[in-house]
Design a protein around this motif. Sequence first.
Motif, PDB file in Angstrom:
ATOM      1  N   PRO A  68     123.992 -51.964   8.036  1.00  0.00           N
ATOM      2  CA  PRO A  68     124.127 -53.418   7.888  1.00  0.00           C
ATOM      3  C   PRO A  68     124.801 -53.797   6.573  1.00  0.00           C
ATOM      4  N   VAL A  69     125.525 -54.900   6.601  1.00  0.00           N
ATOM      5  CA  VAL A  69     126.117 -55.445   5.384  1.00  0.00           C
ATOM      6  C   VAL A  69     125.562 -56.851   5.176  1.00  0.00           C
ATOM      7  N   GLY A  70     125.389 -57.229   3.912  1.00  0.00           N
ATOM      8  CA  GLY A  70     124.898 -58.567   3.607  1.00  0.00           C
ATOM      9  C   GLY A  70     123.591 -58.858   4.307  1.00  0.00           C
ATOM     10  N   SER A  71     123.513 -60.024   4.921  1.00  0.00           N
ATOM     11  CA  SER A  71     122.296 -60.437   5.624  1.00  0.00           C
ATOM     12  C   SER A  71     122.351 -60.097   7.112  1.00  0.00           C
ATOM     13  N   GLU A  72     123.243 -59.188   7.490  1.00  0.00           N
ATOM     14  CA  GLU A  72     123.390 -58.787   8.891  1.00  0.00           C
ATOM     15  C   GLU A  72     122.063 -58.273   9.437  1.00  0.00           C
ATOM     16  N   THR A  73     121.830 -58.489  10.723  1.00  0.00           N
ATOM     17  CA  THR A  73     120.567 -58.119  11.340  1.00  0.00           C
ATOM     18  C   THR A  73     120.236 -56.641  11.142  1.00  0.00           C
ATOM     19  N   ARG A  74     118.980 -56.388  10.863  1.00  0.00           N
ATOM     20  CA  ARG A  74     118.454 -55.019  10.810  1.00  0.00           C
ATOM     21  C   ARG A  74     117.676 -54.689  12.076  1.00  0.00           C
ATOM     22  N   ASP A  75     117.617 -55.612  13.004  1.00  0.00           N
ATOM     23  CA  ASP A  75     116.842 -55.410  14.226  1.00  0.00           C
ATOM     24  C   ASP A  75     117.395 -54.221  15.008  1.00  0.00           C
ATOM     25  N   ARG A  76     116.539 -53.250  15.257  1.00  0.00           N
ATOM     26  CA  ARG A  76     116.982 -51.989  15.862  1.00  0.00           C
ATOM     27  C   ARG A  76     117.531 -52.202  17.266  1.00  0.00           C
ATOM     28  N   GLU A  77     116.848 -53.017  18.064  1.00  0.00           N
ATOM     29  CA  GLU A  77     117.285 -53.216  19.450  1.00  0.00           C
ATOM     30  C   GLU A  77     118.658 -53.880  19.503  1.00  0.00           C
ATOM     31  N   THR A  78     118.880 -54.892  18.657  1.00  0.00           N
ATOM     32  CA  THR A  78     120.171 -55.569  18.636  1.00  0.00           C
ATOM     33  C   THR A  78     121.279 -54.617  18.208  1.00  0.00           C
ATOM     34  N   ARG A  79     121.013 -53.807  17.202  1.00  0.00           N
ATOM     35  CA  ARG A  79     122.024 -52.882  16.729  1.00  0.00           C
ATOM     36  C   ARG A  79     122.310 -51.790  17.768  1.00  0.00           C
ATOM     37  N   GLU A  80     121.273 -51.367  18.486  1.00  0.00           N
ATOM     38  CA  GLU A  80     121.481 -50.369  19.542  1.00  0.00           C
ATOM     39  C   GLU A  80     122.325 -50.949  20.677  1.00  0.00           C
ATOM     40  N   LYS A  81     122.111 -52.225  21.007  1.00  0.00           N
ATOM     41  CA  LYS A  81     122.927 -52.862  22.040  1.00  0.00           C
ATOM     42  C   LYS A  81     124.390 -52.951  21.600  1.00  0.00           C
ATOM     43  N   SER A  82     124.591 -53.266  20.329  1.00  0.00           N
ATOM     44  CA  SER A  82     125.959 -53.329  19.812  1.00  0.00           C
ATOM     45  C   SER A  82     126.637 -51.970  19.937  1.00  0.00           C
ATOM     46  N   GLU A  83     125.897 -50.911  19.625  1.00  0.00           N
ATOM     47  CA  GLU A  83     126.471 -49.572  19.714  1.00  0.00           C
ATOM     48  C   GLU A  83     126.746 -49.195  21.165  1.00  0.00           C
ATOM     49  N   ARG A  84     125.853 -49.567  22.079  1.00  0.00           N
ATOM     50  CA  ARG A  84     126.056 -49.209  23.485  1.00  0.00           C
ATOM     51  C   ARG A  84     127.274 -49.930  24.057  1.00  0.00           C
ATOM     52  N   LEU A  85     127.466 -51.193  23.667  1.00  0.00           N
ATOM     53  CA  LEU A  85     128.651 -51.902  24.134  1.00  0.00           C
ATOM     54  C   LEU A  85     129.911 -51.219  23.616  1.00  0.00           C
ATOM     55  N   TRP A  86     129.916 -50.867  22.335  1.00  0.00           N
ATOM     56  CA  TRP A  86     131.094 -50.218  21.765  1.00  0.00           C
ATOM     57  C   TRP A  86     131.365 -48.885  22.448  1.00  0.00           C
ATOM     58  N   ARG A  87     130.330 -48.100  22.695  1.00  0.00           N
ATOM     59  CA  ARG A  87     130.532 -46.798  23.349  1.00  0.00           C
ATOM     60  C   ARG A  87     130.959 -46.953  24.800  1.00  0.00           C
ATOM     61  N   LEU A  88     130.571 -48.068  25.427  1.00  0.00           N
ATOM     62  CA  LEU A  88     131.012 -48.330  26.798  1.00  0.00           C
ATOM     63  C   LEU A  88     132.517 -48.560  26.838  1.00  0.00           C
ATOM     64  N   VAL A  89     133.029 -49.345  25.890  1.00  0.00           N
ATOM     65  CA  VAL A  89     134.451 -49.695  25.924  1.00  0.00           C
ATOM     66  C   VAL A  89     135.315 -48.657  25.221  1.00  0.00           C
ATOM     67  N   CYS A  90     134.702 -47.849  24.357  1.00  0.00           N
ATOM     68  CA  CYS A  90     135.453 -46.822  23.609  1.00  0.00           C
ATOM     69  C   CYS A  90     134.674 -45.509  23.659  1.00  0.00           C
ATOM     70  N   PRO A  91     134.632 -44.867  24.819  1.00  0.00           N
ATOM     71  CA  PRO A  91     133.789 -43.671  24.966  1.00  0.00           C
ATOM     72  C   PRO A  91     134.210 -42.506  24.077  1.00  0.00           C
ATOM     73  N   GLY A  92     135.431 -42.486  23.595  1.00  0.00           N
ATOM     74  CA  GLY A  92     135.881 -41.420  22.709  1.00  0.00           C
ATOM     75  C   GLY A  92     135.637 -41.710  21.241  1.00  0.00           C
ATOM     76  N   THR A  93     134.848 -42.733  20.946  1.00  0.00           N
ATOM     77  CA  THR A  93     134.640 -43.165  19.568  1.00  0.00           C
ATOM     78  C   THR A  93     133.933 -42.117  18.730  1.00  0.00           C
ATOM     79  N   THR A  94     134.155 -42.188  17.437  1.00  0.00           N
ATOM     80  CA  THR A  94     133.423 -41.352  16.497  1.00  0.00           C
ATOM     81  C   THR A  94     132.112 -42.002  16.086  1.00  0.00           C
TER      82      THR A  94
END
Length: 320
Positions: free
Chosen positions: A203-229
Amino acid sequence: MATDRDAEVDVELFSIVRVYKSGRFERLTGDDVVPAGVDPDTGVASKDVVIDPNAGISARLFLPDVSCLPHAKLPVLVYYHGGGFCIESPFSSRYTSFLNSLVAKAKVIAVSVCYRLAPEHPLPTAYHDSLAALRWVASHADGGEESWLAEHGDLGRLFVSGDSAGANIAHHVARLAGISGLGTGARIKGAALIHPYFWGEEPVGSETRDRETREKSERLWRLVCPGTTGMDDTLINPLAEGAPGLKGLACERVLVEVAGDDLLRERGRAYYDGLKASGWGGEAEMVETEGEGHVFHLDNPASDKALAFMDRLVAFLNRD
């Protein structure tokens, strides 16, 4: 034959896409289509064009009423729609309405790009399509096949913009244009990044630390970019270690718009700060709209804050 896994939901991501246990996915919004034509409220004309039939890249073009500007050459805006790289199109009602209003007020020609969507076409496909579309637009600097651009466009006043995932794309095409150029007399004057879709591992600044929200963000990114690092992939985090840097952006000025109640707000702020510190020689501006969420200007375009946002964007496009 359908199985239980076909019907069993694995996760629903930010009310835009639903993923099933089987891997099947379902888009939840953004699939409506409205025809091109002349908008009776603004007088803006639109039409759909195919840019690359082999790759499936197309666009919706918007031209303001030029009857009172018969000899004027107009700035050209290349616009990339949002939707997490996996929903929406230039042909939907919300983007057609938004660009009709923007084109009428700013007196610009807009090219709203239809890039191929993930997960059928995973990233970096959208970046390749979007850069190809920008190069196609730029090829009209000395004439070309598309009459609206050749007759009415001033490619010395070329802008790129987008919201959310489209703002992410606008950043990357401006960066790539800085590396390889556009090969014509076209020149990107400015980039307007509206509620940009950037993220990161920590997280940067006051960005959410909520684990579930951050996991959803990661799952969306991995869905659209499966070759991501990962979440510090430079495609999603342009400030990550090893990123190409922002100094080479091929534009003279950048506008970063953020919204106070947007999950992505802190990333937009960090991008602006990083750009200012990068040694890039252009003019950067950031505006935060308090009390509003992600892409509020599309959800409630008649609100006072959305109208103020529109005025800022028009001023950015019209500034010499």
